[in-house]
Design a protein around this motif. Structure first.
Motif, PDB file in Angstrom:
ATOM      1  N   GLN A  41       1.858  -0.778  -1.734  1.00 22.09           N
ATOM      2  CA  GLN A  41       2.657  -1.466  -0.722  1.00 22.09           C
ATOM      3  C   GLN A  41       1.887  -1.484   0.585  1.00 22.09           C
ATOM      4  O   GLN A  41       1.261  -0.507   0.967  1.00 22.09           O
ATOM      5  N   SER A  42       1.952  -2.620   1.229  1.00 20.34           N
ATOM      6  CA  SER A  42       1.108  -2.852   2.399  1.00 20.34           C
ATOM      7  C   SER A  42       1.538  -1.975   3.569  1.00 20.34           C
ATOM      8  O   SER A  42       2.717  -1.864   3.867  1.00 20.34           O
ATOM      9  N   THR A  48      -3.432  -0.609   2.076  1.00 19.39           N
ATOM     10  CA  THR A  48      -2.388   0.027   1.292  1.00 19.39           C
ATOM     11  C   THR A  48      -2.758   1.502   1.155  1.00 19.39           C
ATOM     12  O   THR A  48      -3.904   1.879   1.406  1.00 19.39           O
ATOM     13  N   LYS A 131       5.624  -5.087  -9.586  1.00 21.97           N
ATOM     14  CA  LYS A 131       4.925  -4.804  -8.331  1.00 21.97           C
ATOM     15  C   LYS A 131       5.905  -4.001  -7.503  1.00 21.97           C
ATOM     16  O   LYS A 131       7.051  -4.422  -7.298  1.00 21.97           O
ATOM     17  N   TRP A 132       5.420  -2.790  -7.130  1.00 17.52           N
ATOM     18  CA  TRP A 132       6.329  -1.908  -6.414  1.00 17.52           C
ATOM     19  C   TRP A 132       6.195  -2.111  -4.927  1.00 17.52           C
ATOM     20  O   TRP A 132       5.126  -2.362  -4.419  1.00 17.52           O
ATOM     21  N   GLY A 133       7.277  -1.931  -4.254  1.00 16.25           N
ATOM     22  CA  GLY A 133       7.242  -2.043  -2.806  1.00 16.25           C
ATOM     23  C   GLY A 133       7.628  -0.716  -2.182  1.00 16.25           C
ATOM     24  O   GLY A 133       7.534   0.340  -2.821  1.00 16.25           O
ATOM     25  N   GLU A 139       9.314  -4.984  -6.287  1.00 13.78           N
ATOM     26  CA  GLU A 139       9.214  -6.227  -5.524  1.00 13.78           C
ATOM     27  C   GLU A 139       9.209  -7.425  -6.479  1.00 13.78           C
ATOM     28  O   GLU A 139       9.832  -8.455  -6.197  1.00 13.78           O
ATOM     29  N   HIS A 170      15.944  -3.695  -4.489  1.00 18.90           N
ATOM     30  CA  HIS A 170      14.532  -4.088  -4.424  1.00 18.90           C
ATOM     31  C   HIS A 170      13.984  -3.718  -3.052  1.00 18.90           C
ATOM     32  O   HIS A 170      14.730  -3.282  -2.156  1.00 18.90           O
ATOM     33  N   ALA A 171      12.679  -3.958  -2.915  1.00 15.04           N
ATOM     34  CA  ALA A 171      11.986  -3.458  -1.731  1.00 15.04           C
ATOM     35  C   ALA A 171      12.489  -4.109  -0.451  1.00 15.04           C
ATOM     36  O   ALA A 171      12.345  -3.544   0.633  1.00 15.04           O
TER      37      ALA A 171
END
Ligand SMILES: Nc1ncnc2c1ncn2[C@@H]1O[C@H](COP(=O)(O)OP(=O)(O)OP(=O)(O)O)[C@@H](O)[C@H]1O
Length: 913
Positions: A41-42, A48, A131-133, A139, A170-171
Motif C-alpha cells: 500500500q502506497s 510502499t 491487492k491489499w490496501g 482493494e 475495503h481499503a
C-alpha cells in the motif's frame, strides 16, 4: 554399562512440536511475503513499505561493506527484523481473516465449495489477484464463480453477487469509497474506488436499469430462465448539473430478452413508459423493438429531433384514442402511425388503431370517438382533419387518415358532425339519440363553402314522428342547412326515419310551359286523367290535384299574391279539354274571368248573384240527372257509365252522349255567398248554399267539381259543411294566422320564408299533406314575364284560340248586352254555326243557355275517344318526385333559365353568372 533408552515424545508433544514448526514456517513465510513482496500500500506515491524494506537492506549492505560490520549495524538490523516480523505476523493474519471473510461471503452466492471441517477450502484458490490496501483490507480481488451460480450464466442475476461484495469492507471504506464490479463471464473483479469515482454513477444507473428490466419484464430469478436476458449500457454522456458540475447519464441500452414475445403492443407500451419514468434523461428515449431477435434497443435522442417529436406524437395520439374508449374488456387500444405526411414532419398521414374485441360497434360510440379524436387532431394541427374507416370483424380495426381541412372528405365529415350534433341536440335526448347519416354527398362544395349531402337519413329512434309538428320542425331545421337548394323528404313514420334528398331549389318564378313543350304535354296528359297540375313543389316534383280522389278545391290568399294566375292555369286545362270537360264560370266581379265565355266549353258564365244561383241550381239538377242515369244503368259513377257505353254503344245511343266532367268555377265565392239584404236574392242564395253543400257531398261520383277562390273564406260565409268537402286547399302568398286557419285549417299560410315571390303558395290535400309550391305564371292575355320583361309569356286566351284554330274552329263576333261585340268560336263544318253561349245573353235564355248538356253537344265537341287514361298517365303524379335520380329541374324545358346547371343533374351549385 546399561544403555539409556530415549523416551519417545508424547503425541501431544509431537503435535505441539509440529504446530510450532508450522507456525515458525508460516511466520517466516508471512514475513518474507509481506516484507519483500506484498506490503504494497502506497505511503507516498510509489513508495510502499516493501520498497522501504528493500531500500533499508540495500542501504545496510552498502554501509556494512563500506564501514565494516558494527554493533550499530547489528542493532539496526535486529530492530528492523523485529518490527517487520511483528508487522508481518499482524498484517498477514488480518489479511487471511479478510480473505476468509470474502470467501465466506461470496461462497453461497457464487456457489463456491466450502470444503470439509478437516479439509476446508483454501479461499485463495477462488479469491485471487488480491491487492491489499491500508489496514490489511482488500482493494481489488477477482473471484471466479462456480458455473452453477445464477450469476455465472445470467447477467441479470449478477446483482446478488455484487450486493454480497458491496457488504465487504475495503481499503477505501472509511473515506466513503465503494466496490465496483466488472464481469468477464463467470469471473468478477471487484475494485474499491473512492466515493467520487465517476464510475459509481454508471454503477448506480446500471443497477437501476437492470432491476427495472427484471421488474417490468418479470424476468424469472432462475438461471435457466434468466440466462438469455442481458442489459448493456451502450454509451454514456454527461450533462451539466445545477451546482456547476456534470452528471453522467446513459445514452443507449441494449436489452436482450431471451425468447420473450416482444410483439405485444401492451407490453411495449408499458415498458416504454416505465423506462421513461424510471430513467429520466435530458432528451427523449427512442425505442426500437425487434421481435425477431427478441431485443430492444433504447436510444437517446435530442428532444427536438424529428424522431423524438414523432414518438411523442404517436404517444399522445395513442393516449387520446385510448381515453375515448370506455375501459371495457381486456383488449387495449393500440394506435400506430403507419406513415407521415412527409420526411420532415411529425404530422402523421395514416394511423391504424386496433380495438381488439372491445365493443365499439355502437354507432353512437363510434361517432363520439370520431368527433373527439378529430377535435384532438384539430387542437394539435389546426389545418388537419381526421377521416375514419372502420372495419368490424372478429376484432375492430380503424384506419385513420389525416387530410387538409380543405379536403372535400374532411368537409363532409365536419358537416356531418354538425348535422348530427344539431339534429341530436334538437330532437334527440340522452336516452333516445337521433342518428344522422349521409348516404351520398354532393360532389362539389357548396357556395357557402361547406360539404352538403345529396342523400341523408335521420333515424329518430323512438321519437314520435307521426306528429306533423315534429316533422315540420325537423324540416324547417334541415331546410336551414343551405339556402341554395331544397330537400325532398321521404318520411317513414312507422320506421321512425326520414330520408332527405337534395333537390333543385324551388324557383322564385317560372313560366307556364309553351304549348308544344314536353312538360305542357305532360300537364295535358295528367289533366285528361283527372289530375290537375297546380305547381312545382318544394322538395322536387309537381303538386297535382287528383280530381278522382278529391273533388273540390278552395283557393285563398291575400290580394295580388297570384290567386287569379293559379285559377288561370286550372282554367287552361279545363278550356283546352273541350271534349272531356265543361265549365260553369261564376265571376261576380266580371273582371278576371270575363274572357272565358269565348271558349266553347264554358257552358255558363254567371256575372251576377242571381245568375250564379241559377247556375248552381242547374248544376245541382245536372248532378241529379247524372245520378239517375247511373242508377238506370246500374253503375255507381260516371267512369263506370263511360266504360259501360264503351262496351255497349247502343246504350249510349239510347241515353245520349255520356256527360262530361263539369267544373263549377267561382271567383270570390265569399262575396257570392255573403248574406244579402235583398230578400229575394237571399232566398235564392239560401238554396244555392244548400245546393252547393249537396254538390260538395255527392258530386264526386258524377264528376262535378267545385273550384272556389276567396280572399278570406270565413266560416260564416263559406259554411264549414262546404269547406269540409273541399279537401284541396291552396293559400297563395302569406296571410295572417286567422286567414290561414280559414283557408288551410292550419297556420301554414303564415309560414313563408322572407321575401315571398309571387305565385308562392302552400298547397294541401288530405292525401298528400302540405307542400310549398310555386305556381307557374300564365297570364290570361299575352304579356311580358313580371320577373323578366324580355320574356313574353303567351296568355291562355291566345293559346286556346290557337288550339281552336288548329282544330278547325272559327272565331266569330257576337253582339253583347253593352252594344259591343264579343268573340265566340264555332266549328267551321257546322251548317249552322252556333256559339255555345250567346254573348248578348249569357244566361238569360234557358233554351240557349246550355246548363246541362246542350242538344248539339255531340256535334259541338270532339268525340270522347281518349278519355280512359293510359296507365302511364294515371301514374304520373304518383311517380317518385326524384327517385334515385338527381336533383332535376322539373320544368327544365321552360323558357326561364333555372339558376343552376340542369345539364348536370347532380350539380346544385349555382352556376356562375
Ligand atoms: N305565378 C306567378 N309568377 C309570377 N308572377 C305572378 C304569379 N302570379 C301572379 N303574379 C304577378 O302578380 C300579379 C297579381 O297576380 P294575380 O292577379 O293572380 O293576384 P290575385 O291574388 O288574383 O290578386 P286579386 O285578388 O287582386 O285578383 C300578376 O299580375 C303577376 O304580375
Amino acid at each position: 554399562m546399561p544403555s539409556t533408552r530415549q523416551r519417545r515424545p508424547s503425541p501431544t508433544a509431537q503435535r505441539l512440536k509440529a504446530s510450532t514448526k508450522d507456525h515458525s514456517r508460516r511466520t517466516l513465510l508471512d514475513w518474507l511475503t509481506l516484507t519483500f513482496g506484498q506490503d504494497r500500500q502506497s505511503l507516498a506515491g510509489p513508495v510502499t513499505p516493501t520498497v522501504l524494506n528493500w531500500l533499508f537492506l540495500v542501504a545496510m549492505s552498502a554501509w556494512i561493506y563500506l564501514a565494516g560490520f558494527s554493533m550499530t549495524a547489528l542493532y539496526l538490523l535486529l530492530a528492523w527484523l523485529i518490527v517487520t516480523l511483528i508487522r508481518a505476523a499482524y498484517v498477514q493474519r488480518r489479511r487471511r481473516d479478510q480473505l476468509a471473510t470474502i470467501f465466506s461471503t461470496l461462497a453461497p452466492v457464487a456457489k463456491l465449495p466450502a470444503g470439509t471441517a478437516s479439509h476446508p477450502t483454501d479461499p485463495s484458490r477462488h479469491i485471487r489477484k488480491i491487492k491489499w490496501g491500508a489496514r490489511a483490507l482488500p482493494e481489488t480481488f477477482t473471484a471466479t464463480l462456480n458455473s452453477a451460480a445464477p450469476a455465472a450464466t445470467a447477467p441479470l442475476l449478477r446483482v446478488g453477487v455484487e450486493s454480497a461484495i458491496e457488504n465487504l469492507p475495503h481499503a477505501l471504506s472509511k473515506s466513503g469509497g465503494e466496490w465496483l464490479c466488472t464481469w468477464d463471464r463467470a469471473t468478477v473483479t471487484a475494485q474499491a474506488v473512492p466515493a467520487n469515482d465517476p464510475r459509481l454513477t454508471r454503477k448506480a444507473y446500471t443497477r437501476k436499469i437492470t432491476a427495472l428490466i427484471v421488474q417490468i419484464f418479470r424476468v424469472p430469478a432462475t438461471p435457466a430462465a434468466a440466462s438469455g436476458w442481458n442489459v448493456t449500457i451502450k454509451d454514456w454522456d454527461s450533462a451539466p448539473t445545477a451546482d456547476g458540475g456534470a452528471s453522467e447519464y446513459p445514452t443507449g441500452l441494449a436489452v436482450r430478452c431471451a425468447d420473450r414475445d416482444l410483439s405485444d403492443p401492451v407490453l411495449r407500451d408499458q415498458v416504454e413508459r416505465q423506462i421513461e419514468r424510471a430513467i429520466p434523461i435530458p432528451g427523449e428515449w427512442l425505442f426500437t423493438w425487434d421481435p425477431a431477435t427478441s431485443s430492444l434497443s433504447v436510444d437517446h435522442a435530442d428532444a427536438e429531433s424529428l424522431d423524438a417529436k414523432r414518438k411523442r406524437t404517436q404517444r399522445r395520439l395513442r393516449d387520446d384514442i385510448s381515453a375515448l374508449v370506455p375501459a371495457r374488456g381486456k383488449d387495449p387500444v393500440v394506435l400506430d402511425v403507419i406513415d407521415w405526411v412527409n420526411p420532415e414532419m411529425d404530422l402523421p398521414r395514416t394511423l391504424h388503431v386496433s380495438f381488439g374485441t372491445l365493443a365499439v360497434d355502437d354507432s353512437r360510440l363510434r361517432d363520439q370517438i370520431e368527433d373527439r379524436f378529430d377535435a384532438a387532431i384539430v387542437n394539435r394541427w389546426s389545418t388537419a382533419r381526421a377521416l375514419f374507416d372502420w372495419q368490424h370483424g372478429a376484432t375492430t380495426e380503424l384506419d385513420i387518415t389525416l387530410v387538409s381541412h380543405n379536403d372535400p372528405k374532411a368537409q363532409q365529415r365536419s358537416a356531418l358532425t354538425r348535422f348530427r350534433n344539431v339534429t341530436n341536440a334538437k330532437f334527440g335526448s340522452a336516452r333516445n339519440p337521433v342518428t344522422t347519416e349521409v348516404l351520398e354527398w354532393q360532389p362539389e362544395i357548396s357556395a357557402s363553402g361547406v360539404a352538403l349531402p345529396q342523400v341523408a337519413r335521420v333515424n329518430f329512434g323512438t321519437v314520435d314522428v307521426t306528429k306533423s309538428d315534429t316533422k315540420d320542425a325537423f324540416q324547417d331545421h334541415w331546410d336551414s342547412i343551405d339556402n341554395n337548394m331544397d330537400w325532398h323528404y321521404a318520411w317513414d313514420t312507422a320506421a321512425g326515419y326520414v330520408e332527405m334528398r337534395a333537390v333543385s331549389k324551388l324557383p322564385d318564378a317560372v313560366a307556364f310551359p309553351d304549348e308544344d313543350a314536353p312538360d305542357r304535354k305532360e300537364i295535358q296528359a295528367l289533366f285528361r286523367a283527372g289530375k290537375v297540375f297546380i305547381g312545382l313543389q318544394k322538395g322536387g316534383g309537381w303538386f297535382v290535384w287528383d280530381l278522382n280522389k278529391i273533388a273540390h278545391g278552395l283557393i285563398g290568399g291575400s290580394t295580388g299574391a297570384g290567386k287569379s294566375v293559379l285559377l288561370d292555369t286550372i282554367l287552361q286545362g279545363i278550356l283546352t279539354n273541350r271534349d272531356l270537360i265543361e265549365v260553369v264560370v261564376c265571376d261576380l266581379k266580371m273582371t278576371d274571368f270575363a274572357w272565358t265565355p269565348e271558349f266553347p266549353n264554358t257552358i255558363v258564365f254567371a256575372g251576377t248573384p242571381q245568375e250564379a244561383c241559377l247556375a248552381v241550381a242547374a248544376t245541382k239538377d245536372e248532378m241529379e240527372r247524372r245520378k239517375s242515369l247511373c242508377n238506370k244503368r246500374g253503375v255507381r259513377n260516371l267512369g263506370q257509365l263511360r266504360a259501360l257505353y264503351a262496351r255497349q254503344p247502343e246504350l249510349e245511343a239510347e241515353d245520349g252522349p255520356c256527360p262530361r266532367r263539369r267544373f263549377l268555377f267561382f271567383d270570390e265565392i265569399g262575396e257570392f255567398l255573403a248574406k244579402s239584404k235583398d230578400k229575394d236574392l237571399e232566398e235564392l242564395l239560401d238554396v244555392a248554399r244548400s245546393d252547393l253543400e249537396s254538390i260538395g257531398r255527392l258530386a264526386r261520383a258524377f264528376e262535378i267539381n267545385i273550384v272556389a277562390a276567396a280572399q278570406k273564406p270565413e266560416a260564416q260565409v263559406v259554411s264549414t259543411q262546404l269547406k269540409l268537402q273541399m279537401q284541396f286547399r291552396v293559400c297563395v302568398g302569406p296571410v295572417d294566422e286567422y286567414t290561414s286557419k280559414q283557408i288551410l285549417e292550419s297556420n301554414h299560410g303564415t309560414r313563408f320564408p322572407p321575401a315571398v315571390p309571387k305565385g308562392r303558395a302552400w298547397a294541401w290535400t288530405s292525401a298528400s299533406g302540405f307542400h310549398l309550391i310555386q305556381v307557374p305564371f300564365l297570364p290570361s292575355a299575352t304579356e311580358p314575364a313580371p320577373w323578366d320583361p324580355s320574356l313574353t309569356i303567351e296568355g291562355s286566351r291566345e293559346r286556346l284560340r290557337a288550339g281552336l284554330e288548329a282544330e278547325g274552329w272559327m272565331q266569330i263576333q257576337v253582339a253583347n248586352s253593352d252594344g259591343g261585340q264579343d268573340p265566340r268560336w264555332v266549328r267551321v263544318e257546322d251548317d249552322d254555326p252556333q256559339p255555345a253561349i250567346d254573348a248578348a245573353q249569357p244566361d238569360r235564355d234557358a233554351d240557349r243557355l246550355p246548363i246541362g248538356l246542350p242538344d248539339n253537344a255531340a256535334d259541338a265537341y270532339l268525340p270522347v275517344d281518349d278519355f280512359t287514361p293510359s296507365e302511364d298517365v294515371a301514374d304520373l303524379d304518383d311517380r317518385a318526385p326524384l327517385g334515385d335520380g338527381p336533383a332535376v329541374d322539373p320544368f327544365s324545358s321552360f323558357d326561364v333559365d333555372p339558376p343552376w346547371d340542369t345539364s348536370d343533374p347532380a350539380d346544385i351549385t349555382p352556376a356562375a353568372t
